[in-house]
Design a protein around this motif. Structure first.
Motif, PDB file in Angstrom:
ATOM      1  N   UNK A  70       0.858  -1.181   0.000  1.00 44.81           N
ATOM      2  CA  UNK A  70       0.000   0.000   0.000  1.00 44.81           C
ATOM      3  C   UNK A  70       0.891   1.227   0.000  1.00 44.81           C
ATOM      4  N   UNK A  71       0.742   2.072  -1.018  1.00 46.93           N
ATOM      5  CA  UNK A  71       1.582   3.256  -1.171  1.00 46.93           C
ATOM      6  C   UNK A  71       0.722   4.502  -1.175  1.00 46.93           C
ATOM      7  N   UNK A  72       1.000   5.406  -0.283  1.00 47.84           N
ATOM      8  CA  UNK A  72       0.295   6.682  -0.252  1.00 47.84           C
ATOM      9  C   UNK A  72       0.739   7.554  -1.420  1.00 47.84           C
ATOM     10  N   UNK A  73      -0.047   8.592  -1.742  1.00 51.88           N
ATOM     11  CA  UNK A  73       0.365   9.486  -2.829  1.00 51.88           C
ATOM     12  C   UNK A  73       1.788  10.003  -2.631  1.00 51.88           C
ATOM     13  N   UNK A  74       2.567   9.937  -3.723  1.00 55.78           N
ATOM     14  CA  UNK A  74       3.930  10.442  -3.790  1.00 55.78           C
ATOM     15  C   UNK A  74       4.928   9.655  -2.954  1.00 55.78           C
ATOM     16  N   UNK A  75       4.563   8.457  -2.490  1.00 50.60           N
ATOM     17  CA  UNK A  75       5.582   7.562  -1.956  1.00 50.60           C
ATOM     18  C   UNK A  75       6.382   7.031  -3.144  1.00 50.60           C
ATOM     19  N   UNK A  76       7.696   7.098  -3.055  1.00 51.36           N
ATOM     20  CA  UNK A  76       8.553   6.717  -4.172  1.00 51.36           C
ATOM     21  C   UNK A  76       8.856   5.232  -4.116  1.00 51.36           C
ATOM     22  N   UNK A  77       8.760   4.563  -5.253  1.00 51.69           N
ATOM     23  CA  UNK A  77       8.898   3.122  -5.249  1.00 51.69           C
ATOM     24  C   UNK A  77       9.430   2.597  -6.573  1.00 51.69           C
ATOM     25  N   UNK A  78      10.014   1.422  -6.498  1.00 58.29           N
ATOM     26  CA  UNK A  78      10.485   0.707  -7.677  1.00 58.29           C
ATOM     27  C   UNK A  78      10.449  -0.783  -7.382  1.00 58.29           C
ATOM     28  N   UNK A  79      10.333  -1.595  -8.429  1.00 56.24           N
ATOM     29  CA  UNK A  79      10.256  -3.050  -8.293  1.00 56.24           C
ATOM     30  C   UNK A  79      11.316  -3.696  -9.172  1.00 56.24           C
ATOM     31  N   UNK A  80      11.938  -4.747  -8.645  1.00 54.95           N
ATOM     32  CA  UNK A  80      12.889  -5.547  -9.415  1.00 54.95           C
ATOM     33  C   UNK A  80      12.459  -7.010  -9.324  1.00 54.95           C
ATOM     34  N   UNK A  81      12.161  -7.611 -10.472  1.00 56.45           N
ATOM     35  CA  UNK A  81      11.790  -9.024 -10.494  1.00 56.45           C
ATOM     36  C   UNK A  81      13.048  -9.886 -10.479  1.00 56.45           C
ATOM     37  N   UNK A  82      12.935 -11.061  -9.848  1.00 57.90           N
ATOM     38  CA  UNK A  82      14.041 -12.014  -9.872  1.00 57.90           C
ATOM     39  C   UNK A  82      14.176 -12.579 -11.286  1.00 57.90           C
TER      40      UNK A  82
END
Length: 300
Positions: A70-82
């Motif tokens: 759950x990410x609030x507005x303007x929480x910075x995020x990135x995803x890396x798949x294995x």
């Protein structure tokens, strides 16, 4: 190397129309990775397949089936798949304001704003709860894609509320059992400060007040903002506020002067000047280009 978070304009990317419930759900496949980014919509997701990592405001956690974020507005995020294990997930994007509407919601809706600070940004569900919440996401997907039925918006809000309550209860239990330990505020010199700005950008903020909050000097705040974002503290704060204002301009009929206050500007004159500098049009011109007339605004 300086990494500048990318702003994603959700309203424009999803081509949302006036009067449409600001809610979207889809299934995302992430073969490799996503860029560090942020947006003014809430993101609520559930991994159904694959594995990898997600980093939210500088804190990394593992992704596997049964993990929700759950990410609030303007929480910075990135995803890396294995490698060879691409992450598949249900992904909801919505305006957080669709959850509010009753004073009886305050006992849990207020907790949403503590996710990422008092609570972790993710929850790992038990096998039984994973089946429960995955069923809710599937029903949300069906409800939002089939031809509109009476009470469609209310049904979406009800199912979304159920899923979020499961999430909140899970992260609350994890904190009580010690699974989530808060890091010292300054262990990561920049991310806690940037997260604070993204959560409190509508408050009365200044370089000096943020420096005082973190017990550091104003030049230190100024220096690391320029280093990590490529922008000054004030320019970054203005960008956050104007991004929020844009969403309110095109998704509501809220009077423009109220939008200026809602997004943290102390005067309409400053709001108008900053908006025009960043968007090259006035707020009213921007709104009119997106189909909301002055007459509708006056009637709101």
């Amino acid at each position: 190397m300086t990494i500048i978070p990318e702003y994603m304009d959700v309203s424009a990317n999803l081509n949302m129309k006036k009067g449409q419930l600001p809610f979207f759900i889809g299934i995302s496949k992430i073969p490799w990775s996503t860029h560090l980014h942020h947006h003014d919509f809430v993101e609520f997701s559930l991994v159904t397949k694959g594995s990898g990592t997600e980093t939210v405001n500088g804190k990394t956690h593992h992704l596997r089936p049964g993990v929700a974020s759950f990410l609030l507005p303007h929480h910075m995020h990135e995803i890396h798949s294995a490698p060879e294990h691409a992450v598949h997930k249900y992904c909801c994007m919505f305006d957080i304001n669709i959850l509010f509407g009753s004073s009886y919601d305050s006992d849990w809706c207020g907790l949403l704003y503590e996710i990422g600070s008092q609570f972790p940004s993710y929850a790992e569900f038990t096998a039984d709860d994973t089946l429960w919440i995955e069923d809710i996401f599937a029903k949300l997907m069906t409800e939002s894609t089939k031809p509109p039925q009476p009470g469609r918006s209310s049904m979406i809000r009800a199912m979304l509320t159920e899923a979020l309550l499961l999430f909140i209860r899970t992260v609350s239990r994890n904190r009580q059992t010690g699974d989530f330990a808060r890091e010292p505020e300054m262990k990561q010199p920049f991310w806690p400060i940037l997260q604070y700005l993204h959560v409190h950008y509508t408050d009365k903020l200044s370089l000096e007040s943020v420096a005082e909050h973190f017990s550091v000097s104003s030049p230190y705040i100024s220096r690391i903002f320029k280093h990590y974002t490529g922008k000054s503290f004030l320019n970054y704060l203005h960008q956050l506020r104007i991004d929020s204002a844009v969403n309110l301009l095109i998704s509501t009929s809220m009077p423009i002067i109220d939008i200026a206050v809602e997004t943290g500007f102390e005067s309409f004159r400053t709001f108008s000047r900053v908006f025009q500098n960043l968007k090259e049009v006035t707020p009213r011109e921007y709104r009119n280009r997106h189909g909301i007339s002055d007459q509708k605004e006056a009637q709101s």
